[in-house]
Design an enzyme around this catalytic site. Sequence first.
Site, PDB file in Angstrom:
ATOM      1  N   LYS A  22       0.844  -1.214   0.000  1.00 34.10           N
ATOM      2  CA  LYS A  22       0.000   0.000   0.000  1.00 34.10           C
ATOM      3  C   LYS A  22       0.870   1.251   0.000  1.00 34.10           C
ATOM      4  CE  LYS A  22      -1.668   1.767   4.107  1.00 34.10           C
ATOM      5  NZ  LYS A  22      -1.402   3.172   4.372  1.00 34.10           N
ATOM      6  N   ASN A  23       1.843   1.288   0.916  1.00 31.91           N
ATOM      7  CA  ASN A  23       2.604   2.531   1.083  1.00 31.91           C
ATOM      8  C   ASN A  23       3.561   2.792  -0.082  1.00 31.91           C
ATOM      9  OD1 ASN A  23       1.288   3.307   3.416  1.00 31.91           O
ATOM     10  ND2 ASN A  23       2.679   2.166   4.753  1.00 31.91           N
ATOM     11  N   ARG A  94      -3.802  10.731   4.178  1.00 33.73           N
ATOM     12  CA  ARG A  94      -2.665  11.640   4.279  1.00 33.73           C
ATOM     13  C   ARG A  94      -1.706  11.527   3.099  1.00 33.73           C
ATOM     14  NH1 ARG A  94      -5.287  11.597   8.261  1.00 33.73           N
ATOM     15  NH2 ARG A  94      -5.428   9.390   7.921  1.00 33.73           N
ATOM     16  N   CYS A 118      -4.431  12.938  12.332  1.00 31.06           N
ATOM     17  CA  CYS A 118      -5.300  11.768  12.364  1.00 31.06           C
ATOM     18  C   CYS A 118      -5.162  11.128  13.734  1.00 31.06           C
ATOM     19  CB  CYS A 118      -4.969  10.783  11.257  1.00 31.06           C
ATOM     20  SG  CYS A 118      -3.428   9.910  11.519  1.00 31.06           S
ATOM     21  N   PRO A 124       2.231  16.540  10.597  1.00 27.61           N
ATOM     22  CA  PRO A 124       2.529  17.813   9.922  1.00 27.61           C
ATOM     23  C   PRO A 124       3.143  17.594   8.530  1.00 27.61           C
ATOM     24  CG  PRO A 124       4.163  17.363  11.623  1.00 27.61           C
ATOM     25  CD  PRO A 124       3.142  16.269  11.714  1.00 27.61           C
ATOM     26  N   ASP A 126       5.223  20.273   7.205  1.00 25.63           N
ATOM     27  CA  ASP A 126       6.183  21.381   7.057  1.00 25.63           C
ATOM     28  C   ASP A 126       7.449  20.955   6.314  1.00 25.63           C
ATOM     29  OD1 ASP A 126       6.357  19.876   9.578  1.00 25.63           O
ATOM     30  OD2 ASP A 126       8.182  21.037   9.917  1.00 25.63           O
ATOM     31  N   LEU A 127       7.904  19.716   6.511  1.00 28.27           N
ATOM     32  CA  LEU A 127       9.146  19.272   5.852  1.00 28.27           C
ATOM     33  C   LEU A 127       8.945  19.122   4.338  1.00 28.27           C
ATOM     34  CD1 LEU A 127      10.345  16.568   8.432  1.00 28.27           C
ATOM     35  CD2 LEU A 127      11.102  18.952   8.232  1.00 28.27           C
ATOM     36  N   ASP A 308       4.697   0.839  11.829  1.00 28.24           N
ATOM     37  CA  ASP A 308       3.483   0.179  11.317  1.00 28.24           C
ATOM     38  C   ASP A 308       3.357  -1.272  11.792  1.00 28.24           C
ATOM     39  OD1 ASP A 308       3.035   2.531  10.009  1.00 28.24           O
ATOM     40  OD2 ASP A 308       3.473   1.792   8.000  1.00 28.24           O
ATOM     41  N   ILE A 330       7.799   7.422  16.468  1.00 31.08           N
ATOM     42  CA  ILE A 330       7.420   8.122  15.236  1.00 31.08           C
ATOM     43  C   ILE A 330       6.135   8.929  15.430  1.00 31.08           C
ATOM     44  CG2 ILE A 330       6.936   7.883  12.748  1.00 31.08           C
ATOM     45  CD1 ILE A 330       9.757   6.913  13.485  1.00 31.08           C
ATOM     46  N   ARG A 400      -8.437  -0.193   4.441  1.00 32.00           N
ATOM     47  CA  ARG A 400      -7.437   0.722   3.871  1.00 32.00           C
ATOM     48  C   ARG A 400      -6.148  -0.018   3.543  1.00 32.00           C
ATOM     49  NH1 ARG A 400      -5.388   4.807   7.502  1.00 32.00           N
ATOM     50  NH2 ARG A 400      -4.151   5.116   5.642  1.00 32.00           N
TER      51      ARG A 400
HETATM   52  C1  UD1 Z   1       9.804   7.469   9.479  1.00 27.21           C
HETATM   53  C2  UD1 Z   1       8.592   6.609   9.453  1.00 27.21           C
HETATM   54  O1  UD1 Z   1       8.533   5.597  10.111  1.00 27.21           O
HETATM   55  N1  UD1 Z   1       7.602   7.005   8.663  1.00 27.21           N
HETATM   56  C3  UD1 Z   1       6.334   6.333   8.614  1.00 27.21           C
HETATM   57  C4  UD1 Z   1       5.247   7.332   8.305  1.00 27.21           C
HETATM   58  O2  UD1 Z   1       5.477   7.895   7.032  1.00 27.21           O
HETATM   59  P1  UD1 Z   1       4.866   9.337   6.755  1.00 27.21           P
HETATM   60  O3  UD1 Z   1       5.429   9.762   5.467  1.00 27.21           O
HETATM   61  O4  UD1 Z   1       3.398   9.340   6.940  1.00 27.21           O
HETATM   62  O5  UD1 Z   1       5.425  10.136   7.945  1.00 27.21           O
HETATM   63  P2  UD1 Z   1       6.882  10.711   8.049  1.00 27.21           P
HETATM   64  O6  UD1 Z   1       7.887   9.683   7.741  1.00 27.21           O
HETATM   65  O7  UD1 Z   1       6.897  11.941   7.240  1.00 27.21           O
HETATM   66  O8  UD1 Z   1       6.941  11.084   9.573  1.00 27.21           O
HETATM   67  C5  UD1 Z   1       8.078  10.850  10.388  1.00 27.21           C
HETATM   68  C6  UD1 Z   1       8.080  11.834  11.524  1.00 27.21           C
HETATM   69  O9  UD1 Z   1       8.318  13.139  11.021  1.00 27.21           O
HETATM   70  C7  UD1 Z   1       7.337  14.049  11.459  1.00 27.21           C
HETATM   71  N2  UD1 Z   1       7.109  14.999  10.333  1.00 27.21           N
HETATM   72  C8  UD1 Z   1       6.804  14.501   9.108  1.00 27.21           C
HETATM   73  C9  UD1 Z   1       6.589  15.352   8.040  1.00 27.21           C
HETATM   74  C10 UD1 Z   1       6.684  16.729   8.249  1.00 27.21           C
HETATM   75  O10 UD1 Z   1       6.516  17.542   7.345  1.00 27.21           O
HETATM   76  N3  UD1 Z   1       6.997  17.185   9.499  1.00 27.21           N
HETATM   77  C11 UD1 Z   1       7.228  16.345  10.558  1.00 27.21           C
HETATM   78  O11 UD1 Z   1       7.498  16.799  11.663  1.00 27.21           O
HETATM   79  C12 UD1 Z   1       6.127  13.187  11.747  1.00 27.21           C
HETATM   80  O12 UD1 Z   1       5.248  13.779  12.667  1.00 27.21           O
HETATM   81  C13 UD1 Z   1       6.761  11.935  12.297  1.00 27.21           C
HETATM   82  O13 UD1 Z   1       7.043  12.070  13.644  1.00 27.21           O
HETATM   83  O14 UD1 Z   1       4.003   6.706   8.348  1.00 27.21           O
HETATM   84  C14 UD1 Z   1       3.832   5.693   7.380  1.00 27.21           C
HETATM   85  C15 UD1 Z   1       2.461   5.125   7.609  1.00 27.21           C
HETATM   86  O15 UD1 Z   1       2.310   4.726   8.910  1.00 27.21           O
HETATM   87  C16 UD1 Z   1       4.927   4.643   7.559  1.00 27.21           C
HETATM   88  O16 UD1 Z   1       4.811   3.695   6.574  1.00 27.21           O
HETATM   89  C17 UD1 Z   1       6.303   5.269   7.551  1.00 27.21           C
HETATM   90  O17 UD1 Z   1       7.273   4.278   7.802  1.00 27.21           O
HETATM   91  C1  PEP Z   2      -0.799   4.793   9.205  1.00 23.69           C
HETATM   92  C2  PEP Z   2      -0.706   4.238   8.012  1.00 23.69           C
HETATM   93  O1  PEP Z   2      -1.063   4.846   6.857  1.00 23.69           O
HETATM   94  P1  PEP Z   2      -1.303   6.410   6.611  1.00 23.69           P
HETATM   95  O2  PEP Z   2       0.016   7.055   6.654  1.00 23.69           O
HETATM   96  O3  PEP Z   2      -1.902   6.461   5.248  1.00 23.69           O
HETATM   97  O4  PEP Z   2      -2.231   6.920   7.674  1.00 23.69           O
HETATM   98  C3  PEP Z   2      -0.142   2.865   7.849  1.00 23.69           C
HETATM   99  O5  PEP Z   2       0.107   2.446   6.706  1.00 23.69           O
HETATM  100  O6  PEP Z   2       0.039   2.181   8.869  1.00 23.69           O
END
Ligand code: UD1
Ligand code: PEP
Length: 421
Positions: A22-23, A94, A118, A124, A126-127, A308, A330, A400
């Site tokens: 999925k991801n 997201r 969620c 966030p 921002d990155l 996850d 995370i 999902r």
């Molecule tokens: C590093 C990590 O394990 N990432 C997980 C994250 O990816 P996903 O891409 O959703 O999230 P990120 O990897 O970006 O987030 C990692 C961390 O960075 C922070 N953050 C992120 C983006 C941003 O702009 N600012 C910021 O502060 C988030 O709050 C979090 O604490 O959720 C997905 C779904 O569950 C998982 O498959 C990914 O493995």
């Molecule tokens: C939390 C997950 O997905 P999403 O980032 O789409 O919420 C996930 O795959 O476990």
Amino acid sequence: MDSILVTGNGPVSGQIPIAGAKNACLTLMPATLLSDEPLTLTNAPRLSDIRTMSTLLQSLGAEVSALQDGKVLAMSSHDLNNLRADYDIVRKMRASILVLGPLLARAGEAVVSLPGGCAIGARPVDLHLRALEALGAEMDLRDGYVHAKAPSGLKGGVIEFPLVSVGATENALMAATLAKGTTVIRNAAREPEIVDLAECLRKMGARIEGDGTSEITVEGVDRLHGATHQVVTDRIELGTYMLAPVICGGEVELIGGRMNLLKAFIEKLDEAGVEVSETEAGLKVRPRNGRVSAVDVVTEPFPGFPTDLQAQMMALMCTAEGTSVLEEKIFENRFMHAPELMRMGAQIDVHGGTAKVTGVEQLRGAPVMATDLRASVSLILAGMAAEGETRVNRVYHLDRGYENVVEKLSAVGAKIERIRD
Ligand SMILES: CC(=O)N[C@H]1[C@@H](OP(=O)(O)OP(=O)(O)OC[C@H]2O[C@@H](n3ccc(=O)[nH]c3=O)[C@H](O)[C@@H]2O)O[C@H](CO)[C@@H](O)[C@@H]1O
Ligand SMILES: C=C(OP(=O)(O)O)C(=O)O
């Protein structure tokens, strides 16, 4: 609302096929926006999130075929007639923010709704925005939308992430493929889904090096072309089903599984007393003795233990011998399965980002509520190990991320059914 009824039914045995990730698929699909030629994905999973991404891409003018043979996704973004990703679709998922980089790179502008937080955390973006600014984009946040512009195109630059973000690395990588000049992404995420995206982009003509390491270099090209790409195996679905024979006893072969997708997780299973071996078709898993031992877990970006799989590991630790400490690094609110597992007799103390789990000999079935995707499946696993019936409510979360969960677990002997309302 549908629910899932699980009845503890003893050991499991047989084979479970693992789907495409999925991801990975959710980041490969927006890559279609980078080219006016078709992108075809094979091994795509049949999930509600994939349908949501299809709807989002279609709203931007892309053509997305229904899954053929259940697994092929044919997309074409010849004409992009709308550069605005609306809140109504983005709020459902997201991963929608991943259209931002490709739209901006191809069309020079984009308006994308902020996805919001969620249940598991603030989420966030921002990155993502800072990374695209480093490539010369102008960002404006208004009315809950990101308004992004790069009137004379994106320009290569240095992106230095202060923390590892999978999504921001993916947005930056896609945008950099069409930027003028060289982009260096430092502190990049190293997940297999990033490598899969880079491989697909290379097939489309992108010039990328270093994916799978913390520094990725991209030489921008003028245009990308069509390609066909096979979605990588879903390591989270793999890890989830690897736990079935561990929590219930038995032996299961996971078809398509590979050790290198889940090294940290497999090391923890080994420490707990689980045998994982490679077969011609995938991975075979069985507990070495009866009850597994408690192990401590800290979630981290790849190659660390995946967030996850934290909920599913907690379900396992509920019946392990001894006390384990699970630290979630995370997401700030990813222990919502704990109170539900406690309804089944689990002993868990949650303090901030740490959960202390003391294994009990036997869980008992109970009605429980699924609060998010991985929480849902952790309750199913716990239900398979429990005495009596467990009814997992709100299973739309499960749809999902897990295709045919009832069929896959029934095939190895679990007693599980979907109750349709
Ligand atoms: C590093 C990590 O394990 N990432 C997980 C994250 O990816 P996903 O891409 O959703 O999230 P990120 O990897 O970006 O987030 C990692 C961390 O960075 C922070 N953050 C992120 C983006 C941003 O702009 N600012 C910021 O502060 C988030 O709050 C979090 O604490 O959720 C997905 C779904 O569950 C998982 O498959 C990914 O493995
Ligand atoms: C939390 C997950 O997905 P999403 O980032 O789409 O919420 C996930 O795959 O476990």
